[in-house]
Write a protein that holds these residues in place. Structure first.
Motif, PDB file in Angstrom:
ATOM      1  N   UNK A   1       0.109   4.578  -3.406  1.00  0.00           N
ATOM      2  CA  UNK A   1      -1.233   5.230  -3.575  1.00  0.00           C
ATOM      3  C   UNK A   1      -2.275   4.803  -2.744  1.00  0.00           C
ATOM      4  N   UNK A   2      -3.038   5.417  -2.230  1.00  0.00           N
ATOM      5  CA  UNK A   2      -4.077   4.879  -1.163  1.00  0.00           C
ATOM      6  C   UNK A   2      -5.160   4.185  -1.885  1.00  0.00           C
ATOM      7  N   UNK A   3      -5.204   4.126  -3.390  1.00  0.00           N
ATOM      8  CA  UNK A   3      -6.281   3.640  -3.965  1.00  0.00           C
ATOM      9  C   UNK A   3      -6.001   1.982  -3.764  1.00  0.00           C
ATOM     10  N   UNK A   4      -4.919   1.574  -3.873  1.00  0.00           N
ATOM     11  CA  UNK A   4      -4.530   0.283  -3.713  1.00  0.00           C
ATOM     12  C   UNK A   4      -5.193  -0.637  -2.637  1.00  0.00           C
ATOM     13  N   UNK A   5      -4.855   0.079  -1.379  1.00  0.00           N
ATOM     14  CA  UNK A   5      -5.915  -0.755  -0.401  1.00  0.00           C
ATOM     15  C   UNK A   5      -7.199  -0.843  -0.763  1.00  0.00           C
ATOM     16  N   UNK A   6      -7.800   0.503  -1.030  1.00  0.00           N
ATOM     17  CA  UNK A   6      -9.327   0.464  -1.186  1.00  0.00           C
ATOM     18  C   UNK A   6      -9.706  -0.725  -2.324  1.00  0.00           C
ATOM     19  N   UNK A   7      -8.872  -0.695  -3.585  1.00  0.00           N
ATOM     20  CA  UNK A   7      -9.228  -1.620  -4.304  1.00  0.00           C
ATOM     21  C   UNK A   7      -9.250  -3.203  -3.960  1.00  0.00           C
ATOM     22  N   UNK A   8      -8.335  -3.592  -3.185  1.00  0.00           N
ATOM     23  CA  UNK A   8      -8.539  -4.828  -2.804  1.00  0.00           C
ATOM     24  C   UNK A   8      -9.251  -5.289  -1.720  1.00  0.00           C
ATOM     25  N   UNK A   9      -9.644  -4.163  -1.004  1.00  0.00           N
ATOM     26  CA  UNK A   9     -10.804  -4.272   0.063  1.00  0.00           C
ATOM     27  C   UNK A   9     -12.078  -4.338  -0.722  1.00  0.00           C
ATOM     28  N   UNK A  10     -12.304  -3.530  -1.846  1.00  0.00           N
ATOM     29  CA  UNK A  10     -13.505  -3.870  -2.626  1.00  0.00           C
ATOM     30  C   UNK A  10     -13.628  -5.348  -3.215  1.00  0.00           C
ATOM     31  N   UNK A  11     -12.482  -6.091  -3.472  1.00  0.00           N
ATOM     32  CA  UNK A  11     -12.534  -7.174  -4.116  1.00  0.00           C
ATOM     33  C   UNK A  11     -12.461  -8.471  -3.042  1.00  0.00           C
ATOM     34  N   UNK A  12     -12.936  -8.303  -1.810  1.00  0.00           N
ATOM     35  CA  UNK A  12     -13.158  -9.267  -0.931  1.00  0.00           C
ATOM     36  C   UNK A  12     -12.094  -9.519  -0.156  1.00  0.00           C
ATOM     37  N   UNK A  13     -10.841  -9.032  -0.128  1.00  0.00           N
ATOM     38  CA  UNK A  13      -9.428  -9.332   0.287  1.00  0.00           C
ATOM     39  C   UNK A  13      -9.430  -8.470   1.633  1.00  0.00           C
ATOM     40  N   UNK A  14      -9.194  -9.216   2.670  1.00  0.00           N
ATOM     41  CA  UNK A  14      -8.854  -8.189   3.947  1.00  0.00           C
ATOM     42  C   UNK A  14      -7.492  -7.428   3.938  1.00  0.00           C
ATOM     43  N   UNK A  15      -7.488  -6.297   4.123  1.00  0.00           N
ATOM     44  CA  UNK A  15      -6.361  -5.340   3.902  1.00  0.00           C
ATOM     45  C   UNK A  15      -6.026  -4.929   5.244  1.00  0.00           C
ATOM     46  N   UNK A  16      -4.715  -5.244   5.793  1.00  0.00           N
ATOM     47  CA  UNK A  16      -4.374  -4.593   7.087  1.00  0.00           C
ATOM     48  C   UNK A  16      -3.244  -3.697   7.132  1.00  0.00           C
ATOM     49  N   UNK A  17      -3.450  -2.276   7.242  1.00  0.00           N
ATOM     50  CA  UNK A  17      -2.302  -1.426   7.163  1.00  0.00           C
ATOM     51  C   UNK A  17      -1.980  -1.334   8.550  1.00  0.00           C
ATOM     52  N   UNK A  18      -0.854  -1.688   8.799  1.00  0.00           N
ATOM     53  CA  UNK A  18      -0.297  -1.877  10.072  1.00  0.00           C
ATOM     54  C   UNK A  18       1.450  -1.194  10.296  1.00  0.00           C
ATOM     55  N   UNK A  19       1.436  -0.928  11.407  1.00  0.00           N
ATOM     56  CA  UNK A  19       2.864   0.061  11.872  1.00  0.00           C
ATOM     57  C   UNK A  19       3.531  -0.933  12.938  1.00  0.00           C
ATOM     58  N   UNK A  20       4.876  -0.911  12.937  1.00  0.00           N
ATOM     59  CA  UNK A  20       5.524  -1.695  13.878  1.00  0.00           C
ATOM     60  C   UNK A  20       5.948  -0.934  15.018  1.00  0.00           C
ATOM     61  N   UNK A  21       5.686   0.449  14.988  1.00  0.00           N
ATOM     62  CA  UNK A  21       5.993   1.060  16.237  1.00  0.00           C
ATOM     63  C   UNK A  21       6.114   2.814  15.797  1.00  0.00           C
ATOM     64  N   UNK A  22       6.146   3.668  16.790  1.00  0.00           N
ATOM     65  CA  UNK A  22       5.986   4.959  16.454  1.00  0.00           C
ATOM     66  C   UNK A  22       7.508   5.694  16.535  1.00  0.00           C
TER      67      UNK A  22
END
Ligand SMILES: CN1CCN(Cc2ccc(Cn3ccc4ccc(-c5n[nH]c(N)c5C#N)cc43)cc2)CC1
Length: 271
Positions: A145-166
């Motif tokens: 759920x996309x809100x998980x990334x948003x929630x931790x960004x809001x709490x001052x944690x860097x959130x890196x959504x990363x892909x290892x390849x196409x």
């Protein structure tokens, strides 16, 4: 460095106990904890997923279970603002980081492997190798759920959504292992010969590495390049540089476009 990995398939991460990363764990250079996401479920069926809001195929991983898991994983950092109450945890700096007003807070990053993420690169690996605490959220199904990334960004944690390849994988575990290996090997003391970290593909020079050879000089009628047997270090360095350039131009023309010519010139002058 502490790395916490959360997955519904914790056994998938077993290879992190092997080879250089395994040795680094034994030596205490890095702590890697692997957690089963289901330990934070509360229902009899240990449910971690639900149907997508708005319809569509597949299932989406539930935010509440991930929230319990990641709160627990980050819990020992008392400087993390409790949910919705940053001031209570100490001084809040303009960028939202929570500190006790003393030394800079530990750097915390939540990595979320995802096919829609920014392409993971050696530059990310170098940056992440300096982080104090990394949590990796390994999703499955159609993702988290996309809100998980948003929630931790809001709490001052860097959130890196990363892909290892196409290309498409079935979950984040393989990507987590790729990224963890790329990061951990850059931590001082993990790789025996630090010099070997310098001359690497995707390294500072931005070129692919040159072809490597060892004994015997002739093998099944194939001879290693004579220059490598010459003992002339200048010629060998020049040959290796030319091979890197030629290989990069042939296999990765995109990297040639991105080259910083001044960097190349400086390297050439040094040869
Ligand atoms: C309707 N459509 C809408 C688009 N989706 C796209 C999609 C979404 C999830 C998955 C499976 N999956 C679940 C968690 C997870 C994490 C990483 C990766 C991953 N794949 N490739 C990389 N380089 C990865 C990395 N890093 C895959 C993951 C597969 C495909 C399909 C359905």
């Amino acid at each position: 460095m502490i790395i916490d990995v959360v997955s519904i398939f914790p056994d998938y991460l077993a290879p992190l106990g092997l080879s250089l990363v395994g040795k680094a764990r034994e030596q205490g250079t890095v702590t890697i904890n692997v957690h089963d996401l289901r330990q934070w479920t509360t229902d009899r069926h240990r449910t971690v997923d639900d149907t997508p809001l708005g319809g569509g195929a597949g299932m989406v991983m539930k935010p509440d279970v991930w929230g319990q898991a990641l709160d627990s994983v980050f819990a020992h950092e008392e400087l993390i603002a409790p949910h919705g109450d940053k001031e209570a945890a100490g001084v809040v700096s303009p960028d939202g980081a929570v500190t006790d007003g003393g030394e800079s807070p530990p750097r915390r990053v939540l990595i979320i492997p995802t096919p829609s993420g920014q392409s993971f690169s050696q530059r990310h690996a170098h940056d992440l190798a300096t982080v104090d605490h990394i949590a990796v959220a390994c999703g499955r199904y159609e993702g988290i759920d996309a809100r998980v990334a948003d929630h931790y960004r809001d709490r001052g944690i860097e959130v890196a959504e990363l892909s290892i390849g196409d290309y498409v994988l079935n979950g984040g575990e393989v990507a987590a292992m790729v990224m963890i290996e790329a990061i951990v090997r850059l931590i001082p003391g993990v790789v025996g010969n630090p010099h070997s970290l310098v001359e690497e593909s995707h390294g500072e020079a931005g070129l692919l590495e040159y072809p490597v050879f060892t004994r015997p000089p002739s093998w099944r009628g194939l001879d290693a390049p004579a220059v490598l047997l010459s003992g002339h270090h200048g010629r060998i360095a020049r040959w290796r540089r030319d091979q890197s350039l030629e290989r990069t131009a042939r296999r990765r023309p995109d990297m040639i476009e991105a080259l910083d010519v001044t960097e190349l010139d400086a390297h050439d002058q040094a040869l």
